[in-house]
Design an enzyme around this catalytic site. Sequence first.
Site, PDB file in Angstrom:
ATOM      1  N   ASP A 285       0.863  -1.174   0.000  1.00 15.21           N
ATOM      2  CA  ASP A 285       0.000   0.000   0.000  1.00 15.21           C
ATOM      3  C   ASP A 285       0.908   1.234   0.000  1.00 15.21           C
ATOM      4  O   ASP A 285       2.130   1.140   0.078  1.00 15.21           O
ATOM      5  CB  ASP A 285      -0.938  -0.016   1.208  1.00 15.21           C
ATOM      6  CG  ASP A 285      -2.229   0.749   0.938  1.00 15.21           C
ATOM      7  OD1 ASP A 285      -2.221   1.656   0.083  1.00 15.21           O
ATOM      8  OD2 ASP A 285      -3.243   0.455   1.593  1.00 15.21           O
ATOM      9  N   TRP A 286       0.306   2.397  -0.088  1.00 12.63           N
ATOM     10  CA  TRP A 286       1.031   3.651  -0.276  1.00 12.63           C
ATOM     11  C   TRP A 286       2.115   3.829   0.802  1.00 12.63           C
ATOM     12  O   TRP A 286       1.822   4.026   1.980  1.00 12.63           O
ATOM     13  CB  TRP A 286       0.036   4.816  -0.250  1.00 12.63           C
ATOM     14  CG  TRP A 286       0.635   6.149  -0.573  1.00 12.63           C
ATOM     15  CD1 TRP A 286       1.360   6.934   0.274  1.00 12.63           C
ATOM     16  CD2 TRP A 286       0.558   6.853  -1.821  1.00 12.63           C
ATOM     17  NE1 TRP A 286       1.743   8.089  -0.359  1.00 12.63           N
ATOM     18  CE2 TRP A 286       1.261   8.074  -1.646  1.00 12.63           C
ATOM     19  CE3 TRP A 286      -0.036   6.584  -3.044  1.00 12.63           C
ATOM     20  CZ2 TRP A 286       1.378   9.015  -2.670  1.00 12.63           C
ATOM     21  CZ3 TRP A 286       0.079   7.527  -4.062  1.00 12.63           C
ATOM     22  CH2 TRP A 286       0.788   8.714  -3.872  1.00 12.63           C
TER      23      TRP A 286
END
Length: 449
Positions: A285-286
């Site tokens: 994820d980011w």
Amino acid sequence: MLLETSPQLALTVRLLAMRVSAYKTAPNVEPIESRVSALLDRMSLPEKIGQMTQLDASEEYPSDYLGDRLRAGRLGSVLNQVDVDTVNELQRIAVEESRLGIPLLVGRDVIHGFKTVLPIPIGQAATWNPELIKEGARVAAREAATAGINWTFAPMIDISRDPRWGRIAESPGECVLLASRYAKAMVEGLQGDDVTAPGSIAACAKHFAGYGAVESGRDYATTNIPDTKLRNVHLRPFEAAVKAGAMTMMTSFSDLNGIPPTGNEWLLRDVLRDEWGFDGFVVSDWDSVRQLQVHGLTEDDKASAREAAVAGVDMEMAGDAYFNHLVMLVEEGAIDIGVIDEAVANILRAKYRLGLFEKPYTDPDDLPAIADKEALQTAKTAALQSVVLLKNDDDVLPLSRDAISSVALIGPLADAPYEQLGTWIFDGDADLSVTPLQAIRSLAGDDVD
């Protein structure tokens, strides 16, 4: 005599098993595997790390600030760029001006529609209609593809049972069976019958795993899930997504029983790869690779890069831990080159399966028009079927047109086209949104105030 299994041997065996499994279950996989191996043999270590790197391209003129990396083969994917001409220019630099000409994966959150917006995921789940959900995903994929997007970070299939959690709207809710059917329908809709065909894009099941079980509904908080509940509740929708052919998976921000999924080898290798036979690739994820420090798992970005790569995260989203440290970690012997080769092979395999080497550029004329009749009808049908009528005392509804002369519509969202699109919607066209005020006026006619 017992032989000690080296990490390199274990990786080799895993790669071989994946290839054999793919050969048995999918047509034309062996030629792709040959192409992956041949290309991998030609790549330098920095070029390999480049394929494991994804960067944000949402600022203006990304060809200026990302161009040098593309020409050097040091970037495998971008996200958040939706201008088709800009995307085609980025692809042109990658394909025509780099040494090996490897095309880009172009990612975007297409959660419940692109320009034509459908009900939020919890609303779509409320239809209990997998075929309609699948068709909605087809609409979203076709429209997103016109912008050059070939990969979306959907479906989000976290089981969520605490109403305090702020991301329930993106999930299919609390029911494991429903979430699993939703996952299958979304993957099949996004990827289509032929993932190389115009209007098909790669799906990414997220957030793997247990993200919706955060304590007290606090986002990113701890998740403590007994093994039985983890397998019978939180993992089942993801297994359904894998069985449906999901090409990618995204790790969760939160920890899982003390170990964040971005650094959780048991989850990403033992369960996902060995038990389920997944042969796509895993993206963080980011910036969640560097956030392994926040969890206390690692001491710095270098250690975070090592933990994530060894655990099985093939591509880092938005961060720079891989770009800055993986080459050195391999040269120091802290990471075996086999770990890198396996990750890059997973990414290249997805690009070949999408047909990007044959057709890296996007021509919107190859796809249906945005918000065509089919798209709008699908969105309307989904909206109607997602409605839950809680009470209808004394059969008050439906109202009789002949019995009323005025209708009071009360509330700040009665005529708010953009707000009606719902959460997590970057590209929705508010001009396509029909508000309650507009709809009731149209239905009631000029004789009703």
